[in-house]
Design a protein around this motif. Structure first.
Motif, PDB file in Angstrom:
ATOM      1  N   THR A  16      32.583  36.817  47.943  1.00 12.42           N
ATOM      2  CA  THR A  16      32.038  36.399  46.651  1.00 12.42           C
ATOM      3  C   THR A  16      31.332  37.570  45.966  1.00 12.42           C
ATOM      4  O   THR A  16      30.754  38.430  46.628  1.00 12.42           O
ATOM      5  N   VAL A  17      31.403  37.562  44.653  1.00 16.18           N
ATOM      6  CA  VAL A  17      30.681  38.554  43.861  1.00 16.18           C
ATOM      7  C   VAL A  17      29.196  38.245  44.018  1.00 16.18           C
ATOM      8  O   VAL A  17      28.758  37.122  43.776  1.00 16.18           O
ATOM      9  N   CYS A  18      28.405  39.227  44.463  1.00 16.55           N
ATOM     10  CA  CYS A  18      26.981  38.949  44.714  1.00 16.55           C
ATOM     11  C   CYS A  18      26.048  39.774  43.821  1.00 16.55           C
ATOM     12  O   CYS A  18      24.835  39.586  43.885  1.00 16.55           O
ATOM     13  N   PHE A  35      30.766  46.362  40.897  1.00 19.30           N
ATOM     14  CA  PHE A  35      30.117  45.137  41.353  1.00 19.30           C
ATOM     15  C   PHE A  35      30.086  45.163  42.878  1.00 19.30           C
ATOM     16  O   PHE A  35      30.616  46.085  43.500  1.00 19.30           O
ATOM     17  N   VAL A  36      29.462  44.173  43.479  1.00 16.72           N
ATOM     18  CA  VAL A  36      29.343  44.106  44.941  1.00 16.72           C
ATOM     19  C   VAL A  36      29.953  42.798  45.420  1.00 16.72           C
ATOM     20  O   VAL A  36      29.706  41.731  44.843  1.00 16.72           O
ATOM     21  N   VAL A  37      30.763  42.903  46.487  1.00 17.95           N
ATOM     22  CA  VAL A  37      31.366  41.724  47.117  1.00 17.95           C
ATOM     23  C   VAL A  37      30.692  41.504  48.462  1.00 17.95           C
ATOM     24  O   VAL A  37      30.475  42.448  49.222  1.00 17.95           O
ATOM     25  N   VAL A  54      29.580  41.612  55.563  1.00 17.19           N
ATOM     26  CA  VAL A  54      29.785  42.881  54.859  1.00 17.19           C
ATOM     27  C   VAL A  54      29.369  42.716  53.406  1.00 17.19           C
ATOM     28  O   VAL A  54      29.694  41.708  52.774  1.00 17.19           O
ATOM     29  N   ARG A  55      28.676  43.708  52.892  1.00 19.48           N
ATOM     30  CA  ARG A  55      28.438  43.846  51.447  1.00 19.48           C
ATOM     31  C   ARG A  55      29.012  45.194  51.071  1.00 19.48           C
ATOM     32  O   ARG A  55      28.601  46.214  51.624  1.00 19.48           O
ATOM     33  N   LEU A  56      29.954  45.189  50.138  1.00 20.73           N
ATOM     34  CA  LEU A  56      30.653  46.416  49.801  1.00 20.73           C
ATOM     35  C   LEU A  56      30.719  46.580  48.287  1.00 20.73           C
ATOM     36  O   LEU A  56      31.094  45.643  47.571  1.00 20.73           O
ATOM     37  N   SER A  57      30.341  47.764  47.817  1.00 23.48           N
ATOM     38  CA  SER A  57      30.457  48.078  46.391  1.00 23.48           C
ATOM     39  C   SER A  57      31.921  48.255  46.038  1.00 23.48           C
ATOM     40  O   SER A  57      32.701  48.820  46.810  1.00 23.48           O
ATOM     41  N   HIS A  71      35.920  38.600  33.342  1.00 20.73           N
ATOM     42  CA  HIS A  71      35.267  37.301  33.506  1.00 20.73           C
ATOM     43  C   HIS A  71      34.712  37.085  34.906  1.00 20.73           C
ATOM     44  O   HIS A  71      34.512  35.953  35.333  1.00 20.73           O
ATOM     45  N   LEU A  72      34.434  38.178  35.636  1.00 18.48           N
ATOM     46  CA  LEU A  72      33.814  38.044  36.954  1.00 18.48           C
ATOM     47  C   LEU A  72      32.364  37.617  36.801  1.00 18.48           C
ATOM     48  O   LEU A  72      31.678  38.033  35.866  1.00 18.48           O
ATOM     49  N   TYR A  73      31.883  36.814  37.734  1.00 21.31           N
ATOM     50  CA  TYR A  73      30.486  36.372  37.704  1.00 21.31           C
ATOM     51  C   TYR A  73      29.964  36.225  39.130  1.00 21.31           C
ATOM     52  O   TYR A  73      30.735  36.088  40.079  1.00 21.31           O
ATOM     53  N   VAL A  74      28.660  36.286  39.267  1.00 12.83           N
ATOM     54  CA  VAL A  74      28.018  36.143  40.573  1.00 12.83           C
ATOM     55  C   VAL A  74      28.360  34.766  41.151  1.00 12.83           C
ATOM     56  O   VAL A  74      28.285  33.757  40.455  1.00 12.83           O
ATOM     57  N   GLY A  75      28.781  34.750  42.408  1.00 18.33           N
ATOM     58  CA  GLY A  75      29.159  33.520  43.083  1.00 18.33           C
ATOM     59  C   GLY A  75      30.647  33.246  43.069  1.00 18.33           C
ATOM     60  O   GLY A  75      31.122  32.362  43.778  1.00 18.33           O
TER      61      GLY A  75
END
Length: 107
Positions: A16-18, A35-37, A54-57, A71-75
């Motif tokens: 998810t986009v965080c 963004f970060v996934v 994992v959190r990856l840029s 149109h990407l958004y957090v969550g």
């Protein structure tokens, strides 16, 4: 037996986009989105379950990826395909970054 390709660099990550996507443009006019996934799953290693976190840029560059990032958004759940590269920040610390070649929304 065939030799492995020493120049293969392909990575697929779903999650998810965080962090809110940030849009910019290079001096050459190339659009960029960063963004970060965040990925969480259970993986099997040595026949044992292991939590994977994992959190990856992610960097998505070029006009062809603009439609996939607008149109990407957090969550939002997505899958990103691309290659890994090392980026160095202003403090000289290196960070592993996924350069997107394809982004797919997951329902």
């Amino acid at each position: 037996m065939t030799q492995p390709d020493l120049y293969t660099n392909q990575y697929v990550l779903s999650g998810t986009v965080c962090k809110t996507p940030k849009f910019s443009q290079s001096p050459a006019g190339i659009p960029h989105c960063t963004f970060v996934v965040e990925h969480k799953s259970m993986q099997v290693e040595a026949e044992l379950n292991r939590n994977s976190y994992v959190r990856l840029s992610v960097v998505a560059s070029g006009a062809q990826l603009q439609n996939q990032t607008q149109h990407l958004y957090v969550g939002q759940a997505i899958q990103v395909r691309g290659f890994l590269n090392r980026h160095e920040n202003r403090n000289g610390l290196s960070q592993l970054v996924l350069h997107a070649q394809h982004i797919e929304r997951i329902n």
